[in-house]
Design a protein around this motif. Structure first.
Motif: not given
Length: 477
Positions: A96-120
């Motif tokens: 996976p590229h991203l995991c919501w819930g469950g354990p922290e899996l290795p080699e997942l991206p740090d989304l905090t370094v990416l620019p903010a976007v508009d969800a709507f």
């Protein structure tokens, strides 16, 4: 049901309606928006990311699932209670590229370094090729993911609504990561109904969230139904439902008789993860009239097949399922059961009666061959339960040099029974079953290995029987 039932259209229509009864619309909408922002940021790196969703909180689970469907991302549902062994399999199979819930899996991206976007912000239509991976197994064997798409889940919802009516209001006590829980949520969301979620353990303590459920459905497995019927207040409450869907395994005759006696509107169901839950059901009015054998739902067709074609009514054989809700196979592995387009061959054996009603006999892989005779565990288990001397039971076959396999009963004694229970059970089976179906070995255990939903793990039972000092030598025929 709306003519356009794409995730985007449904979200625009249902975003501010009180769909999730135990949460305000704004709470779910805010959670979906937060998840969509994460996915939009991730899509700057991976155009079609793979998400693992293992949230234990229902709102967060639904927010993640809806966000993934809206964004056209591949999403794999995960069990929050998996251990390290299962999560290592998930990491290996899904990457996976991203995991919501469950354990922290290795080699997942740090989304905090990416620019903010508009969800709507305006979005292109969701990618219709995105897959929804629903887990099956993982208790005693390897974790497998069944490959569904939005279209197959939608077909299952349409078939359910055509058979049971709509809108669907669901009182869900099953996990949302399980196909039976997920489909309850989708039936309500798509049909315009309401959903309430509650852990079953809090329901059995008497915490009722919908006191008057006349317009509601609830899905149970047999052990859950038994526990609710054992409490007078909950049994009266259960009788008020429009439909009580019962599946997840065979129900024993005494349990069904008790449900009829309490006027419980049971719908005995047949389905599986590969078909997005139900494909056949015995409707409540038919059940209460004493009928047996469920009919196919409108989106499915069931046949009993033999070497030369379909078998006539009454003959037992493998079940073949044709349905528009059929999955594509198992993620990352060959899928021999999916050998024809739109047709699935499960491991189940059954027969059709003259009216076309389906009767399940058992699983082909569970079949015991002893002395050249075929024994189906479900039949022996039902006979043992009918004695009312066992609290739980599982019948398996153990290797034997004389018989090939010996019928073995692994059972939980009823608390009021005598110490020499096998002798009493043997006597009770005389005249009820052919002698070759009688267990030759008896293993008493404190509890059988069942999932939180009550599903029995036969491989785990087999290990119990093989290693139990209580297993006696095979008795003579």
């Amino acid at each position: 049901m709306p003519a356009d039932s794409s995730p985007v259209e449904l979200w625009q229509r249902r975003r501010w309606t009180p769909w999730l009864l135990d949460s305000q619309p704004a709470v779910l909408a805010t959670a979906v928006a937060a998840r969509r922002r994460q996915l939009q940021a991730l899509q700057q790196i991976h155009p079609r990311p793979r998400i693992v969703l293992a949230e234990s909180d229902p709102v967060q689970f639904l927010a993640g699932f809806l966000a993934a469907c809206l964004a056209g991302c591949d999403v794999a549902l995960g069990n929050p209670d998996w251990g390290q062994r299962e999560w290592r399999q998930v990491q290996s199979k899904i990457s996976p590229h991203l995991c919501w819930g469950g354990p922290e899996l290795p080699e997942l991206p740090d989304l905090t370094v990416l620019p903010a976007v508009d969800a709507f912000a305006p979005q292109p239509p969701a990618d219709r090729t995105a897959v929804i991976l629903i887990p099956t197994g993982g208790t005693a064997g390897s974790v497998r993911f069944v490959v569904h798409r939005w279209q197959t889940l939608l077909a299952a919802v349409r078939g359910f609504c055509d058979g049971f009516g709509q809108p669907v209001n669901a009182y869900c006590v099953l996990p949302l990561h399980h196909v039976s829980g997920l489909m309850q949520a989708l039936r309500t969301w798509i049909s315009g109904g309401q959903l309430v979620t509650q852990p079953f353990r809090s329901l059995v303590t008497g915490q009722i969230l919908v006191p008057s459920p006349q317009d509601w459905t609830i899905s149970l497995v047999p052990t859950q139904l038994q526990r609710l019927l054992s409490q007078e207040r909950l049994a009266r409450w259960l009788a008020q439902f429009r439909t009580v869907l019962l599946g997840g395994g065979p129900a024993w005759p005494d349990l069904l008789a008790a449900a009829r006696g309490r006027k419980i509107p049971l719908a005995l169901t047949y389905g599986m993860t590969e078909t997005a839950a139900l494909v056949a059901a015995l409707m409540p009015d038919e059940f209460l009239r004493g009928q047996t054998g469920g009919s196919s739902l409108p989106h499915a067709q069931l046949r009993i097949v033999g070497p030369a074609g379909d078998l006539p009514p009454g003959e037992i054989g493998p079940i073949a399922i044709q349905t528009s809700s059929l999955a594509e196979g198992y993620y990352g592995e060959p899928s021999p059961a999916f050998t024809e387009a739109g047709c699935f061959y499960p491991d189940d054996l059954g027969y059709l009666d003259a009216a076309g009603g389906l009767h399940i006999v058992g699983r082909d892989s569970d079949k015991i061959i002893t002395g050249g005779e075929n024994v189906f565990p479900a039949e022996v288990e039902a006979a043992l339960r009918a004695t009312r001397q066992v609290a739980d039971v599982c019948v398996i076959g153990l290797p034997d040099p004389q018989w090939g396999q010996v019928v073995t009963a692994v059972y939980v004694p009823d608390s009021d029974c005598s110490e020499d229970l096998p002798t009493a059970l043997k006597a009770a089976l005389v005249g009820q079953l052919s002698r070759y179906k009688h267990p030759k070995r008896w293993v008493a255990v404190a509890a059988l290995p069942r999932s939180p939903q009550g599903k029995l793990s036969r491989p785990a039972v087999l290990k119990l029987a093989q290693h139990s000092a209580a297993a006696s030598p095979a008795a003579p025929s």
